[in-house]
Design a protein around this motif. Structure first.
Motif, short mmCIF file in Angstrom:
data_model
loop_
_atom_site.label_atom_id
_atom_site.label_comp_id
_atom_site.label_asym_id
_atom_site.label_seq_id
_atom_site.Cartn_x
_atom_site.Cartn_y
_atom_site.Cartn_z
N VAL A 195 0.63 -0.91 0.23
CA VAL A 195 -0.43 0.23 -0.43
C VAL A 195 0.69 1.61 0.04
O VAL A 195 0.34 2.13 -0.13
CB VAL A 195 -0.92 0.13 1.25
CG1 VAL A 195 -1.93 1.49 0.79
CG2 VAL A 195 -1.74 -1.18 1.12
N ILE A 196 1.90 1.13 0.89
CA ILE A 196 2.50 2.48 0.92
C ILE A 196 3.48 2.50 -1.01
O ILE A 196 3.28 3.89 -1.29
CB ILE A 196 4.04 2.40 2.31
CG1 ILE A 196 3.24 2.53 3.25
CG2 ILE A 196 5.02 2.83 1.62
CD1 ILE A 196 4.63 1.83 4.53
N ALA A 197 3.65 1.15 -1.10
CA ALA A 197 4.89 1.70 -2.58
C ALA A 197 3.62 2.48 -3.71
O ALA A 197 3.69 3.17 -4.62
CB ALA A 197 5.37 0.03 -3.08
N ARG A 198 1.84 1.84 -3.47
CA ARG A 198 1.46 2.67 -4.04
C ARG A 198 1.13 3.86 -4.06
O ARG A 198 0.88 4.42 -5.14
CB ARG A 198 0.32 1.43 -4.54
CG ARG A 198 0.10 0.39 -4.76
CD ARG A 198 -1.01 -0.02 -5.30
NE ARG A 198 -1.05 -1.88 -6.43
CZ ARG A 198 -1.84 -2.47 -6.56
NH1 ARG A 198 -3.16 -2.13 -6.26
NH2 ARG A 198 -1.91 -3.63 -7.08
N GLN A 199 0.79 4.24 -2.97
CA GLN A 199 0.46 5.58 -2.56
C GLN A 199 1.85 6.82 -2.74
O GLN A 199 1.43 8.08 -3.49
CB GLN A 199 0.82 5.57 -1.25
CG GLN A 199 -1.15 4.94 -0.42
CD GLN A 199 -2.29 6.21 -1.14
OE1 GLN A 199 -2.67 7.58 -1.53
NE2 GLN A 199 -3.40 5.45 -1.25
N ALA A 200 2.91 5.52 -2.46
CA ALA A 200 4.00 6.68 -2.79
C ALA A 200 4.57 7.14 -4.36
O ALA A 200 4.14 8.42 -4.90
CB ALA A 200 5.04 6.38 -2.82
N ASP A 201 3.68 5.89 -5.37
CA ASP A 201 3.84 6.55 -6.68
C ASP A 201 2.98 7.01 -7.31
O ASP A 201 2.90 8.25 -8.10
CB ASP A 201 4.38 4.87 -7.40
CG ASP A 201 5.52 4.33 -7.15
OD1 ASP A 201 5.96 4.32 -7.00
OD2 ASP A 201 5.64 2.78 -6.88
#
Length: 492
Positions: free
Chosen positions: A226-232
């Motif tokens: 989830v963190i990776a997708r939100q950062a992108d």
């Protein structure tokens, strides 16, 4: 023939505490004003049948299609930093889920379809203006290649809704990978319902992050994903000048899609402190604050997942902090890579970050248009004579010259030919965005004159944002001073 939705509903198989069953409130005289026919086909729906009186009744909530299991989802959320333990779908009803042509499960939701148990004294309705805004901006974001909810249809209800004045009512049919939010996890965590958090996490893993199920630590893998997708996602917002406007935790999708287009807007001239939302009086969700707020929201998600990370609270907190620490690197990498591409750099070298930041600083000081500056740089990459077109965007044109000299020295070090560089830059620097003054003009024509021609034309232009469209070149222009939109508003 009858309109058929091939519903497969998994969310309603969760415990009753996750939602409330409720049917849409019938409306007087539904009239379909826009059907997204390509999206309908993608969802396995027949656009010709949807574009019928029966279809209009379904898309307005007057008729519930066979196989639907209508619900309002429960969730909580931090709104401008203040926690509200119960929010939920107060004016949206999820009809059900379908599997699209790519095998992806998608929610079909009616927004503005009447009150629910979560309405908190609201009427549950939507006015035409906010429906058109969400339709336009969400479809523009999809065309720009940014993860987003989509708009399947917009319907006028034939009834007025009361806001400051009576306004035409409307319903938006929204499509999403899911409508599960950070606030959905907060709803159960606030009630100390660890089993509810676990059931929700398992559902999200199965639906959005199946690789996490095979990980040694599935819930850690979920938080990391989830963190990776939100950062992108937030990096992509910044790269096109998008300001969400209301990044509450209940408006933060765990699927990594842009959701809940309320007082959203795209910048005209570059200003990192820019705010449009009328309710964001302190600038909490200003353009440049969005990465920080995304991390703040993800920290709230991590707090909800602590009991799943470890039985030892201190160890769980330490692990969550380690995972959250990955956000900055992931965001910075995505953002800086995107900025380099926007100025035609495809390798990373010392000094690149400062080069791009100097351009942004100069743009801010000289009120240069964000979208046009980068688009015209694409043409200047082909021919130095193109610098003239870029300079004209700066209040002091000479302010651009020193930077342009450094930029040209840098791009010489890249292996691409000028033509290759221009072509690549034009794939990441749009010519067309949903300019605020254009969106407002569409809403004014529709609400005051029942004229949807500007709406259709703007949608057609925004469907091809990276292409030159000579017949519609003026849609790329920033607003004249008298056309500037200073504030945008929520639809409630």
């Amino acid at each position: 023939m009858t309109v058929h939705f091939p519903f497969q509903n998994t969310y309603t198989a969760l415990p009753a505490s996750f939602f409330a069953r409720v049917v849409p409130t019938p409306v007087a005289a539904p009239r379909l004003i826009k059907l997204n026919r390509p999206l309908a086909v993608q969802l396995g729906l027949d656009p010709d049948l949807l574009d019928s009186p029966e279809g209009a009744e379904i898309l307005a909530g007057k008729r519930v299609p066979e196989g639907a299991d209508p619900i309002a989802m429960a969730y909580a959320g931090h709104q401008f930093g203040h926690f509200v333990p119960q929010l939920g779908d107060g004016r949206a009803i999820l009809l059900g889920e379908v599997i699209d042509a790519d095998g992806v499960r998608r929610d079909i939701q009616l927004k503005g379809s009447g009150p629910t148990p979560f309405s908190r004294r609201g009427d549950g309705r939507a006015a035409l203006g906010p429906v058109l805004r969400e339709y336009i901006v969400s479809e523009a974001m999809a065309a720009l290649g940014i993860p987003t909810t989509r708009s399947l249809a917009a319907v006028i209800t034939g009834e007025n809704v009361m806001r400051e004045t009576p306004l035409p009512g409307a319903v938006l049919t929204r499509v999403a990978s899911s409508h599960i939010r950070v606030g959905t996890f907060q709803y159960f965590a606030a009630r100390s319902d660890t089993e509810g958090v676990r059931r929700l996490a398992d559902h999200v893993i199965a639906r959005h992050y199946p690789h996490a199920a095979d990980a040694e630590r599935p819930y850690r893998a979920l938080l990391e994903a989830v963190i990776a997708r939100q950062a992108d996602l937030v990096a992509r917002w910044l790269l096109v000048g998008f300001i969400h406007g209301v990044m509450n935790t209940d408006n933060s999708s765990v699927a990594g899609e842009t959701i809940d287009y309320g007082p959203c807007a795209f910048m005209d001239h570059y200003d990192p402190a820019k705010v449009f939302s009328s309710i964001d009086e302190q600038g909490r969700y200003a353009y440049a604050n969005q990465p920080r707020i995304a991390l703040w929201n993800l920290t709230r998600l991590a707090e909800c997942l602590l009991p799943l990370l470890s039985d030892d609270k201190d160890k769980a907190i330490e692990e969550a902090q380690t995972i959250l620490g990955e956000f900055a690197e992931r965001f910075t990498s995505a953002y800086q890579t995107g900025l380099r591409r926007k100025i035609g750099l495809f390798t990373a070298r010392d000094g690149d970050e400062a080069l791009v930041q100097d351009l942004l600083d100069t743009m801010a000081k000289n009120h240069a248009d964000f979208t046009l500056t980068f688009r015209r740089l694409s043409d200047a990459a082909l021919d130095p004579d193109g610098d003239t077109e870029v300079r004209q965007l700066f209040a002091d044109p000479s302010a651009h010259d020193e930077w342009a000299k450094r930029w040209r020295q840098r791009i010489i070090e890249e292996p691409q030919t000028p033509a290759e560089r221009q072509a690549a830059m034009r794939t990441v620097n749009p010519a067309f965005i949903p300019r605020n003054h254009r969106v407002e003009a569409v809403i004014e024509a529709a609400v005051n004159r029942d004229d949807f021609t500007p709406f259709e034309e703007l949608l057609a232009v925004l469907a091809k944002p990276y292409q030159d469209q000579p017949d519609f070149a003026d849609y790329a222009d920033p607003p004249e001073p008298h056309q500037c939109v200073l504030q945008t508003f929520c639809g409630t």
